[in-house]
Enzyme design. Structure first.
Site, PDB file in Angstrom:
ATOM      1  N   ASP A   1       0.837  -1.155   0.022  1.00  0.00           N
ATOM      2  CA  ASP A   1      -0.042  -0.010  -0.081  1.00  0.00           C
ATOM      3  C   ASP A   1       0.952   1.119  -0.106  1.00  0.00           C
ATOM      4  OD1 ASP A   1      -2.343   1.228  -0.110  1.00  0.00           O
ATOM      5  OD2 ASP A   1      -2.759   1.281   2.202  1.00  0.00           O
TER       6      ASP A   1
ATOM      7  N   GLY B   1      -7.060   8.842   7.654  1.00  0.00           N
ATOM      8  CA  GLY B   1      -6.908   9.129   9.181  1.00  0.00           C
ATOM      9  C   GLY B   1      -8.062   9.714   9.585  1.00  0.00           C
TER      10      GLY B   1
ATOM     11  N   HIS C   1      -9.588   5.476  -1.444  1.00  0.00           N
ATOM     12  CA  HIS C   1      -8.757   5.559  -0.057  1.00  0.00           C
ATOM     13  C   HIS C   1      -9.443   6.414   0.971  1.00  0.00           C
ATOM     14  CE1 HIS C   1      -4.802   3.943  -1.602  1.00  0.00           C
ATOM     15  NE2 HIS C   1      -5.571   3.926  -2.570  1.00  0.00           N
TER      16      HIS C   1
ATOM     17  N   ASN D   1     -10.312   1.377   0.381  1.00  0.00           N
ATOM     18  CA  ASN D   1      -9.182   1.011   1.504  1.00  0.00           C
ATOM     19  C   ASN D   1      -9.400   1.518   2.821  1.00  0.00           C
ATOM     20  OD1 ASN D   1      -7.570   0.428  -0.789  1.00  0.00           O
ATOM     21  ND2 ASN D   1      -5.879   1.613  -0.246  1.00  0.00           N
ATOM     22  N   VAL D   2      -9.281   0.587   3.942  1.00  0.00           N
ATOM     23  CA  VAL D   2      -9.774   1.090   5.337  1.00  0.00           C
ATOM     24  C   VAL D   2      -8.648   0.588   6.187  1.00  0.00           C
ATOM     25  CG1 VAL D   2     -11.152   0.473   7.081  1.00  0.00           C
ATOM     26  CG2 VAL D   2     -12.050   0.366   4.855  1.00  0.00           C
ATOM     27  N   ALA D   3      -8.193   1.429   7.033  1.00  0.00           N
ATOM     28  CA  ALA D   3      -6.916   1.049   8.162  1.00  0.00           C
ATOM     29  C   ALA D   3      -7.248   1.764   9.448  1.00  0.00           C
ATOM     30  CB  ALA D   3      -6.011   1.671   7.468  1.00  0.00           C
ATOM     31  N   THR D   4      -7.409   3.152   9.401  1.00  0.00           N
ATOM     32  CA  THR D   4      -7.736   3.828  10.668  1.00  0.00           C
ATOM     33  C   THR D   4      -8.518   3.101  11.790  1.00  0.00           C
ATOM     34  OG1 THR D   4      -6.627   5.841   9.779  1.00  0.00           O
ATOM     35  CG2 THR D   4      -7.753   6.114  11.882  1.00  0.00           C
TER      36      THR D   4
HETATM   37  P1  13P Z   1      -7.850   5.246   6.555  1.00  0.00           P
HETATM   38  O1  13P Z   1      -6.721   4.776   7.508  1.00  0.00           O
HETATM   39  O2  13P Z   1      -8.570   6.667   6.707  1.00  0.00           O
HETATM   40  O3  13P Z   1      -9.016   4.237   6.560  1.00  0.00           O
HETATM   41  O4  13P Z   1      -7.354   5.264   4.868  1.00  0.00           O
HETATM   42  C1  13P Z   1      -6.738   3.865   4.555  1.00  0.00           C
HETATM   43  C2  13P Z   1      -6.169   3.886   3.193  1.00  0.00           C
HETATM   44  O5  13P Z   1      -6.529   4.697   2.351  1.00  0.00           O
HETATM   45  C3  13P Z   1      -4.812   3.099   2.916  1.00  0.00           C
HETATM   46  O6  13P Z   1      -4.256   3.251   1.944  1.00  0.00           O
END
Ligand code: 13P
Length: 283
Positions: free
Chosen positions: A82, A181, A208, A230-233
């Site tokens: 990523d 974020g 994203h 895309n999901v992370a935070t």
């Molecule tokens: P978020 O952390 O805001 O969900 O974004 C994740 C992302 O786009 C990683 O590429």
């Protein structure tokens, strides 16, 4: 099953109007929770390692862990770099066994982004990987009021056809109002711009900065042309909140209990997104 390139599954998602998630992973608990969600929901997905994590001393071991765990999963799983920051880093990911890469030249002038993306595409295609690139720039949620909310960095639809034709890229990340974020304020997505971009090219489009968008915003974006989110935070923030709450509720909680809470939290949050994106049942 062995790790695969996600591209055929993304194309199927595009045709049938659902989206597949990319989840960034940080450790064994996050990987175990995500894989449990994929098996529970029978869904394909991209398991991702963020570019910065590839430079840590444990990167090779962490990637080996993901590869080994994913191989026994009975749903299609891609391992994607990523936000790869350079050609060299994308090659490093390929050598480590990633099955797709994102090269992020979105802060560069257009010509440089095109030239660098084209080089990554050439190398990655030679060994069967798909490549994602970003056109426009998805900024950070903490600067949302000064950046995304002002439409700064938004993808210029007039650049899209040329970018895709000249790079040969397989997946295009677009900047239409999301940010990475936690958002300062509420995200506003420009679906009109998204539909315009969608009409110019036919490769899968990626959104994203999924954390902080509402379920309805996801559904609307998918109808308007998004096939990858895309999901992370949210995964990390929610899990940290649950761990903190558990520690407050009970003194001397066993270390193993924390691991179980973390795995279950990732499984629940990832499962939620798989349902919202319509990915459930498509593995
Ligand atoms: P978020 O952390 O805001 O969900 O974004 C994740 C992302 O786009 C990683 O590429």
């Amino acid at each position: 099953m062995p790790l695969i390139s996600i591209l055929p599954h993304l194309k199927r998602a595009q045709q049938n109007r659902y989206a597949l998630p990319l989840f960034d992973m940080a450790d064994m608990y996050s990987v175990d929770g995500l894989l449990a969600a994929l098996e529970e929901k029978r869904a394909p997905a991209m398991l991702a390692v963020y570019a910065g994590a590839l430079e840590r001393p444990n990167a090779r071991a962490f990637v080996a862990y993901i590869r080994t765990r994913a191989e026994t999963a009975n749903v299609p799983v891609s391992l994607m770099l990523d936000h790869g920051s350079s050609f060299e880093q994308c090659i490093k990911a390929i050598a480590l066994g990633f099955t797709d890469v994102m090269y992020d030249g979105s802060r560069l002038p257009l010509e440089e982004n095109i030239a660098n993306t084209r080089a990554v595409v050439r190398a990655a295609h030679a060994v069967g990987l798909a490549v994602e690139a970003e056109l426009g720039h998805v900024g950070s949620g903490s600067e949302y009021q000064e950046f995304g909310a002002q439409r700064k960095g938004f993808t210029n639809p007039d650049d899209v056809e040329r970018f895709v034709a000249e790079t040969g890229v397989d997946i295009l990340a677009v900047a239409i109002g999301t940010a990475h974020g936690l958002y300062a304020g509420e995200p506003h997505l420009d679906l009109e711009l998204l539909r315009e971009i969608r009409s110019r090219v036919d490769i899968p489009l990626a959104l994203h900065g999924g954390s902080g968008c509402s379920d309805q915003q996801f559904r609307d974006a998918i109808v308007a042309g998004i096939s990858k989110v895309n999901v992370a935070t949210d995964l990390f923030v929610t899990t940290a909140q649950r761990l903190t709450a558990a520690a407050r509720a009970e003194d001397n909680l066993h270390y193993f209990a924390f691991g179980k809470i973390a795995v279950e939290s990732f499984q629940e949050r990832c499962g939620h997104y798989l349902d919202v994106f319509g990915a459930t049942g498509n593995g």
